[in-house]
Design a protein around this motif. Sequence first.
Motif, PDB file in Angstrom:
ATOM      1  N   LYS A  68     -16.984 -16.174   2.504  1.00 38.89           N
ATOM      2  CA  LYS A  68     -16.334 -16.279   2.887  1.00 38.89           C
ATOM      3  C   LYS A  68     -14.596 -16.503   2.501  1.00 38.89           C
ATOM      4  CE  LYS A  68     -18.177 -19.478   6.449  1.00 38.89           C
ATOM      5  NZ  LYS A  68     -19.505 -21.353   6.879  1.00 38.89           N
ATOM      6  N   LEU A  69     -15.178 -16.949   1.104  1.00 34.83           N
ATOM      7  CA  LEU A  69     -14.188 -16.830   0.083  1.00 34.83           C
ATOM      8  C   LEU A  69     -13.051 -15.988   0.111  1.00 34.83           C
ATOM      9  CD1 LEU A  69     -13.172 -18.627  -1.903  1.00 34.83           C
ATOM     10  CD2 LEU A  69     -14.581 -18.310  -3.403  1.00 34.83           C
ATOM     11  N   ALA A  70     -14.078 -14.900  -0.621  1.00 32.15           N
ATOM     12  CA  ALA A  70     -13.384 -13.099  -0.089  1.00 32.15           C
ATOM     13  C   ALA A  70     -12.512 -12.831   1.040  1.00 32.15           C
ATOM     14  CB  ALA A  70     -13.724 -12.488  -0.561  1.00 32.15           C
ATOM     15  N   GLU A  71     -13.194 -13.562   1.621  1.00 31.23           N
ATOM     16  CA  GLU A  71     -11.986 -13.370   3.178  1.00 31.23           C
ATOM     17  C   GLU A  71     -10.744 -13.597   3.371  1.00 31.23           C
ATOM     18  OE1 GLU A  71     -14.487 -14.158   6.447  1.00 31.23           O
ATOM     19  OE2 GLU A  71     -15.550 -11.748   6.142  1.00 31.23           O
ATOM     20  N   ALA A  72     -11.234 -15.630   3.469  1.00 32.48           N
ATOM     21  CA  ALA A  72      -9.521 -16.496   3.044  1.00 32.48           C
ATOM     22  C   ALA A  72      -8.618 -15.718   2.047  1.00 32.48           C
ATOM     23  CB  ALA A  72     -10.590 -17.574   2.401  1.00 32.48           C
ATOM     24  N   GLY A  73      -9.099 -15.633   0.712  1.00 29.89           N
ATOM     25  CA  GLY A  73      -8.485 -15.578  -0.294  1.00 29.89           C
ATOM     26  C   GLY A  73      -7.572 -13.675   0.085  1.00 29.89           C
ATOM     27  N   ALA A  74      -8.544 -12.905   1.009  1.00 30.09           N
ATOM     28  CA  ALA A  74      -7.836 -11.697   1.748  1.00 30.09           C
ATOM     29  C   ALA A  74      -6.387 -11.641   2.641  1.00 30.09           C
ATOM     30  CB  ALA A  74      -8.699 -10.383   1.956  1.00 30.09           C
ATOM     31  N   ALA A  75      -6.515 -12.769   3.692  1.00 31.67           N
ATOM     32  CA  ALA A  75      -6.286 -12.661   4.195  1.00 31.67           C
ATOM     33  C   ALA A  75      -4.842 -13.728   3.768  1.00 31.67           C
ATOM     34  CB  ALA A  75      -6.518 -14.226   5.325  1.00 31.67           C
ATOM     35  N   ALA A  76      -4.774 -14.397   3.142  1.00 35.29           N
ATOM     36  CA  ALA A  76      -3.173 -14.863   2.187  1.00 35.29           C
ATOM     37  C   ALA A  76      -2.472 -13.864   1.673  1.00 35.29           C
ATOM     38  CB  ALA A  76      -3.648 -16.001   1.085  1.00 35.29           C
ATOM     39  N   THR A  77      -3.711 -12.773   0.918  1.00 35.92           N
ATOM     40  CA  THR A  77      -2.979 -11.787   0.132  1.00 35.92           C
ATOM     41  C   THR A  77      -2.056 -10.484   0.928  1.00 35.92           C
ATOM     42  OG1 THR A  77      -4.165 -11.723  -1.704  1.00 35.92           O
ATOM     43  CG2 THR A  77      -3.005  -9.709  -1.320  1.00 35.92           C
ATOM     44  N   ARG A  78      -2.219 -10.587   2.433  1.00 31.43           N
ATOM     45  CA  ARG A  78      -1.942  -9.333   2.865  1.00 31.43           C
ATOM     46  C   ARG A  78      -0.814 -10.303   3.379  1.00 31.43           C
ATOM     47  NH1 ARG A  78      -7.827  -9.077   4.523  1.00 31.43           N
ATOM     48  NH2 ARG A  78      -7.630 -10.720   6.322  1.00 31.43           N
ATOM     49  N   GLN A  79      -0.641 -11.385   4.292  1.00 33.92           N
ATOM     50  CA  GLN A  79       0.603 -11.792   4.521  1.00 33.92           C
ATOM     51  C   GLN A  79       2.181 -11.213   3.618  1.00 33.92           C
ATOM     52  OE1 GLN A  79       0.189 -16.216   4.715  1.00 33.92           O
ATOM     53  NE2 GLN A  79      -0.864 -15.654   6.352  1.00 33.92           N
ATOM     54  N   GLY A  80       1.644 -10.853   2.224  1.00 38.64           N
ATOM     55  CA  GLY A  80       2.909 -10.409   1.580  1.00 38.64           C
ATOM     56  C   GLY A  80       2.293  -9.318   0.911  1.00 38.64           C
ATOM     57  N   ALA A 134      -6.841  -6.009   0.916  1.00 37.42           N
ATOM     58  CA  ALA A 134      -6.055  -7.152  -0.338  1.00 37.42           C
ATOM     59  C   ALA A 134      -5.845  -6.259  -1.808  1.00 37.42           C
ATOM     60  CB  ALA A 134      -7.331  -8.764  -0.586  1.00 37.42           C
ATOM     61  N   GLY A 135      -6.490  -5.558  -2.231  1.00 40.18           N
ATOM     62  CA  GLY A 135      -6.558  -5.130  -3.353  1.00 40.18           C
ATOM     63  C   GLY A 135      -5.441  -4.100  -3.417  1.00 40.18           C
ATOM     64  N   LEU A 136      -4.444  -3.883  -3.123  1.00 42.23           N
ATOM     65  CA  LEU A 136      -3.505  -3.144  -3.040  1.00 42.23           C
ATOM     66  C   LEU A 136      -1.912  -3.919  -4.141  1.00 42.23           C
ATOM     67  CD1 LEU A 136      -3.037  -1.313   0.481  1.00 42.23           C
ATOM     68  CD2 LEU A 136      -3.974   0.044  -1.326  1.00 42.23           C
ATOM     69  N   PRO A 137      -2.085  -4.677  -4.384  1.00 45.11           N
ATOM     70  CA  PRO A 137      -0.488  -5.117  -4.793  1.00 45.11           C
ATOM     71  C   PRO A 137      -0.603  -4.094  -6.199  1.00 45.11           C
ATOM     72  CG  PRO A 137      -1.392  -6.786  -3.770  1.00 45.11           C
ATOM     73  CD  PRO A 137      -2.931  -5.628  -3.821  1.00 45.11           C
ATOM     74  N   GLU A 138      -1.494  -4.398  -6.647  1.00 46.82           N
ATOM     75  CA  GLU A 138      -1.245  -3.554  -8.588  1.00 46.82           C
ATOM     76  C   GLU A 138      -0.694  -2.051  -8.069  1.00 46.82           C
ATOM     77  OE1 GLU A 138      -3.414  -3.451 -12.868  1.00 46.82           O
ATOM     78  OE2 GLU A 138      -5.017  -2.954 -10.911  1.00 46.82           O
ATOM     79  N   ALA A 139      -1.576  -1.319  -6.676  1.00 45.37           N
ATOM     80  CA  ALA A 139      -1.369  -0.210  -6.468  1.00 45.37           C
ATOM     81  C   ALA A 139       0.164   0.081  -6.396  1.00 45.37           C
ATOM     82  CB  ALA A 139      -2.390   0.896  -5.629  1.00 45.37           C
ATOM     83  N   ILE A 140       0.204  -0.763  -5.337  1.00 47.44           N
ATOM     84  CA  ILE A 140       2.251  -0.961  -4.981  1.00 47.44           C
ATOM     85  C   ILE A 140       2.831  -0.673  -6.137  1.00 47.44           C
ATOM     86  CG2 ILE A 140       3.322  -1.860  -3.428  1.00 47.44           C
ATOM     87  CD1 ILE A 140       1.168  -2.240  -1.675  1.00 47.44           C
ATOM     88  N   LEU A 141       2.932  -1.575  -6.483  1.00 46.19           N
ATOM     89  CA  LEU A 141       3.322  -1.950  -7.725  1.00 46.19           C
ATOM     90  C   LEU A 141       3.527  -0.060  -8.707  1.00 46.19           C
ATOM     91  CD1 LEU A 141       2.021  -5.807  -8.854  1.00 46.19           C
ATOM     92  CD2 LEU A 141       4.793  -5.055  -8.032  1.00 46.19           C
ATOM     93  N   MET A 142       2.919   0.113  -8.748  1.00 42.40           N
ATOM     94  CA  MET A 142       2.501   1.194  -9.888  1.00 42.40           C
ATOM     95  C   MET A 142       3.170   2.531  -9.077  1.00 42.40           C
ATOM     96  SD  MET A 142       2.679   3.310 -12.438  1.00 42.40           S
ATOM     97  CE  MET A 142       0.515   2.305 -13.695  1.00 42.40           C
ATOM     98  N   ALA A 143       3.008   2.826  -8.028  1.00 33.27           N
ATOM     99  CA  ALA A 143       3.107   3.154  -6.756  1.00 33.27           C
ATOM    100  C   ALA A 143       5.206   3.226  -7.098  1.00 33.27           C
ATOM    101  CB  ALA A 143       2.992   4.074  -5.366  1.00 33.27           C
ATOM    102  N   GLY A 144       5.577   1.954  -6.661  1.00 33.83           N
ATOM    103  CA  GLY A 144       6.341   2.294  -6.864  1.00 33.83           C
ATOM    104  C   GLY A 144       7.903   1.816  -7.932  1.00 33.83           C
TER     105      GLY A 144
END
Length: 347
Positions: A68-80, A134-144
């Motif tokens: 539940k904790l992982a799902e809640a955190g993932a939902a918040a990250t996906r919004q951004g 939710a695991g993508l922000p760092e990958a997006i930063l590196m790609a961009g």
Amino acid sequence: MPALRQALAAALLAYAPAAMAQDQPPRELPARSLPVPGTVSPQMQKIIGMPLRTGWNTPPTTPEEWRKLAEAGAAATRQGLPGLRDRLKVDVEPGEMGGVKVFRVTPKEIKPENRNRLLIHIHGGCYVLNPGEAGLPEAILMAGLGGYPVVSIDYRMPPDAYFPAALDDVVAVWKAALRERDAKTMAVFGSSAGGALTLEMVLKAKAEGLPLPAAIAPGTPMSDATGAGDSFRTNALVDNVLVAVDGFCHAATVFYANGHDLADPLISPVYGDVRGFPPTILTSGTRDLLLSNTVRMHRALRNAGVEASLQVFEAQAHAYYNRDDTAPETREVFGEIAGFFDKHLAR
């Protein structure tokens, strides 16, 4: 404040046998206040000024609570994520490699020198957080910011799979990548648990006689899960992400290890044989609870004759460079890593 001091004292005592010299008295420090420094950008000042992570000393106690904790955190990250993708001009596409779920993160304009190169990303989250997108922000930063095509691994995590499932998935993706291209054109990177898995993957690949990446970039890696390291004490309650040695992230690692020895190099790679490792760039900050993990890993590599670069950023706690794509420090971190990869990867 008394409650925090009590929690900190308990955390330090919990690790005293493994991590403190028992024949030397500890140094007593007076209570103190740490100002937000003016030596960093306004964006970084805002992150430094945030309160301690909620629930850092009250981790879940059941598998369902962890889920539940992982799902809640993932939902918040996906919004951004839509805004981050748009600002950095990248496309994201789900896929599969070696039977493992991945995301292909591609800049709309790949730099000409990177068209035949590939970076493999391993996300962080103390082995239990950031599933799926939710695991993508760092990958997006590196790609961009770096102009590289990136494959981000959506590795299995507890409570669905425990050690060594995450490592097995990373190695499976590496083997699949080797079937597509030369290892000399590829690098591997990730932060926190992703940094540890980067190092663990190289240990495993080396043991299996596989070609190794041309370079790696473990950011603030969880390279020692046993609690050893000076900054676990000096930066306790200073790092507002991980906070203290016996906090949330340690509980998550124990949950992932599922009874396995935390000193195993495939969980704590600082204890592994790193001779023959590829050129490595490590990143940390002066307020990072894992500063010692990063510094000790750097020294282990250097002592083994490996080319290793260490970049430590002013006032940053754990993986701050993944928090705000508009911060100049973020662009500096990824610029350094991208340049390091460019130096070592074949075209």
